[in-house]
Design a protein around this motif. Sequence first.
Motif, PDB file in Angstrom:
ATOM      1  N   ASN A  31       4.114   1.905  -2.128  1.00 32.94           N
ATOM      2  CA  ASN A  31       3.893   0.539  -1.256  1.00 32.94           C
ATOM      3  C   ASN A  31       4.603  -0.581  -1.571  1.00 32.94           C
ATOM      4  N   HIS A  32       5.831  -0.473  -1.000  1.00 25.86           N
ATOM      5  CA  HIS A  32       6.970  -1.647  -0.787  1.00 25.86           C
ATOM      6  C   HIS A  32       7.713  -1.532   0.292  1.00 25.86           C
ATOM      7  N   TYR A  33       6.747  -2.612   1.139  1.00 19.22           N
ATOM      8  CA  TYR A  33       6.679  -2.439   2.635  1.00 19.22           C
ATOM      9  C   TYR A  33       8.120  -3.635   2.989  1.00 19.22           C
ATOM     10  N   GLY A  61       2.595   2.828   7.350  1.00 18.85           N
ATOM     11  CA  GLY A  61       2.246   4.107   6.844  1.00 18.85           C
ATOM     12  C   GLY A  61       1.947   4.462   5.833  1.00 18.85           C
ATOM     13  N   ILE A  95      14.370   3.471   9.636  1.00 10.96           N
ATOM     14  CA  ILE A  95      13.932   3.166   8.077  1.00 10.96           C
ATOM     15  C   ILE A  95      14.954   4.239   7.468  1.00 10.96           C
ATOM     16  N   LYS A 150      11.028   4.057  -0.676  1.00  9.00           N
ATOM     17  CA  LYS A 150      10.075   2.370  -0.748  1.00  9.00           C
ATOM     18  C   LYS A 150       9.236   2.665  -1.392  1.00  9.00           C
ATOM     19  N   ALA A 151       8.899   3.005   0.657  1.00  7.96           N
ATOM     20  CA  ALA A 151       7.274   2.753   1.285  1.00  7.96           C
ATOM     21  C   ALA A 151       6.114   4.206   0.631  1.00  7.96           C
ATOM     22  N   ARG A 166       2.478  -2.037   6.982  1.00  7.74           N
ATOM     23  CA  ARG A 166       1.752  -0.436   6.153  1.00  7.74           C
ATOM     24  C   ARG A 166       0.988   0.432   6.210  1.00  7.74           C
ATOM     25  N   GLU A 213      16.850  -0.897   6.242  1.00  8.07           N
ATOM     26  CA  GLU A 213      16.122  -1.160   7.561  1.00  8.07           C
ATOM     27  C   GLU A 213      16.625  -1.700   8.670  1.00  8.07           C
TER      28      GLU A 213
END
Lengths: 528, 514
Positions: free
Chosen positions: A63-65, A73, A52, A59-60, A70, A26
């Motif tokens: 739920n990995h931001y 996303g 991104i 990953k997002a 978030r 990112e």
Amino acid sequence: MAWTNLVLTTILGLLLALHAAAAPEESYDEKLKLTQFKDGKVLAEFYFTRFISPSAVKKAKDNHYTLLPRSIGEIIQSFGVKELHLTFTQGTWNHEKWGYSPLSAPGGVQLWSWFETANVDSQWKGLTHALAGLFCASLNFIDQSATAEPLLSFRTNGTVTSASELTESNSPQLRYGSLPREAVCTENLTPWVKLLPCQTKAGIASLFNAYRLFDGNFHSMGTHLRPICTDAMCEQRGIEFVQTLAVVLDPMRLDNRKDWSLQTIFERKLDSACPVAENTQIVVTVPETSGFTFRPSPPDVKQDGKGHTIATYPIHRETPKNMDVGITWSNPTVNHTIDRTHSYIRANRYLTGYGGERGGLSVDLYNYRSSAIPVTYFESIPWILKLYLHTLKVETSVNKSTAVVGDIFFQPAIDRGRPSVLEMQLTLPPNSTTTISIEFDKAFVKYTEHPPDANRGFDIGAAVISLRADEGEQNTRIYTETLLISLPTPDFSMPYNVITLTCTLIALFFGSMFNLLTRRFEPLTIKR
Amino acid sequence: MSKPSSTSFEKDSPDISNHEDEDPVVRIPVWTGIALRLALFFYTDASSFFKHRVETSTPVTSWKRFQEGLHLFQHGLPPYDGGVYHQAPLLLAVFNFLPPILIPFLFVALDYWIARGLVEIASYKRKTLQEEVWPEPTLKPTLLAPPPLEEESDEEETETPNQETAGLNRDAHTEQIKEAPKGDTLIPPWLVDDPATLLPKKRPKATKKTPSQPQDVTRPVDALLQAEDIGSIYLLNPFSVMTCLAQSTLLFTILAVIHGLRFAIRGNRSLSMLCIAIAAYLSLYPAMMIAPAVLILARNSHVGISKEMRTSLPLFIGYAVALLGLSYLLIGSWQFLESTYGVILFVPDLTPNIGLFWYFFIEMFDQFRTFFLCVFQILVFIFVVPVSMVFKNHPLFVAFLLTAIMAIFKSYPSLGDTALYLTFLSMNRELFKYMRHSFLVFSALFFASVLGPLFYYLWLYAGSGNANFFYAITLVFALAQVILITDTGFAMARREWDRLNPDLRTKRVELIHR
């Protein structure tokens, strides 16, 4: 065990270095463009750009931001959004004096979004409601009756479709909605600023002074989301998430001088760069080649060949605190002339007719170039105006009216269901004025459908004129003025009276008829 | 003396041919109405003015909206996929190939055909009126006589065979007047100011030689209507002139209604039902006109009403289904059902008109909207059966009542509807003398017609009035029409009672429940 520690640290360092070298997952850039116009006004354009990568997008999904907020996303994931453009604007961009900017936007709220899902309408509804909550705006009023599907305008900015996708049945679909009436203020700015990685603590966002931002001639903040291809076949796609803020400020108004600096226009100075940002720079553009000095003197100055001088100030963590950027003019004269070479297309939209029953809508499109220019005209008119397509007229000042109009796409409005959409391909003849006019009837709406200040009227969103991207740039869009239409109002205090009076009449009729049909004449006997 | 003159009138009343020369009213021929329309079409801007008036152009009949639908249709766009065009699909087919220059002529021709149809209906009405059986009173009907005319000259000039009795009765009459408050007999007003008694002196002598009928002084004298007059009344009615100039597609509906009755009178069941089906197809409400058409057909073919209904109704339904099927073939979808009949029934377009719906549903609370929509729409249709049952011997009166109810209570009424029922009213001239509120009604109609446009202007253009002004006028207009309907209904009932109860004609009567 010192050596093991050392080894471990080395391995860890190597791993991190490898990881960093492989591909930045990112990235985040900040850019502030300051442009002074000939009339002395200063346009400040803030760009907060996040990229991104496809792997980070994956990953997002778990739920990995990291850099992508978030809230954004989750909106992308739950509503199947491919591309999203949301602007909150106050004021009208003066195309004639300020030229064209990608950050010009119509007054109020404008939202357009590409979807990649099956049931677009329900997703669109969900999206507007989610954004309404996120940005503290009445976006939920963009319902079906205010939503349009442009066919020719608003092509994707990003690379949405690969060749394989076009054949699929669920090809991306576009929805467009606007709220010309929305008053944009700090309650929208605050949630918008919260999406920035450094918020207003550091970086160019530390210049945000709400008193100054909303004091300008034009204020627009945007949230733009678009997919970016990362490989040649466009199999992998990342996301570009850009937050923009454009504000036109007038240093002349403060002390009647063209001189300005960050301190004078924002009452703030730049403290430091945002630590997360990879690049931070300030670019100052002046529409002159001499007669001014940059303060402080920039490390990089160049002329762009169009009579502009551009200075670039990179901002690092080492940049001294309280940095101020500005210009001092030795030639204080202000030039109000209009330069047609940069603003060669102009549009004015206005209402014709009088009275509360009907009227007309006219748009004058000016082409100041000596070559014909193809444009796309888009208009989404709420159902309260019933447009008559058979009254649509396109006239030009030069006598070439046949070649002016290309394709016309018209979707009539449905009461309380959807707006009228008018989209036209036009070729504006050289040095001409083209007038589009159409007649309408004003609808008489229920008393509950009037806004609380009913006699103010209804706002009609701006029309959009898209210039084809023929100069290797993005499509340039020009927005016309928003219009205010007053609809005939009923007497809002009357519901009970009307119900009572009308029902009395009906009861009178029913009673008399019932009498007539059920009773018979009989001779009257008088008892003496 | 009025009584002798009235009796002499009575004698020759069955003689139609003589009567035409006698009536002193100057006849206005039908073509003046046509000439007036053409002149207004081609020498004034009246047409474009009335096309925009809410009184003549409603969302379901407006010519401007029709043009929009036609434009969409001709350019391959679905005309019903929008909120503007709510008119029947087959109208598009009619106008698709019509050159624009012929359109005014077509509308004038429509009015002409309507007038011709009305003339034929009126002559049928005239015939039924003459064939009407008035039973003779069993008692000697000289109990009472009409009062003398004010003009003494009448007495001198008119020489009638019954002068003697008349003279005798005159004395009796004066006594009667004195007694009237005490007794249970009275002189009915329709005998007192019978218009026929005012016209005796211009009567040629020849008429007196016609064989006399048995005299019945208690029978009111009717000035026989002239069929051609009804056509002229329609064509010269300002309301119908305005409707024609506005090029309202309502004229197609009126034409179909009129011809439904016309063919019923001719005994052509199939064509009659076709015309009623077309009218119903065009604007839904005229489906009610099946009732008078069936009554006329039953009367002409001397079969029972229920038997006639059993043969006519399937025809009507068949034609209606065929028309809808044709429309489907033309449009290619059933979308038009919602956009035409849906709009008529659910009233989503609240543009003002002379009716009661628009302001009511602008102001209505959302949660009661459905309920009141049902009430209003049921109200229009609910009277078909009872009215047809009560007045089954007077099918044209049923037609009048139903067209009037439609004109007041349909969702998008216009002045064209008013013009239609006023013409039917003018056929029932024998009822005028029984009416009690005609002055009130026609004054109210007149003032509402004048004030309506003014108040509309004050509301929407001058801004010095609000919506209540125009609403109040529509309310007055509707009230006048309601009183007119009930008053006419009362007049018809009273006349029927008089006709069937010869011995009680001079008695006081009251309305009671049976």
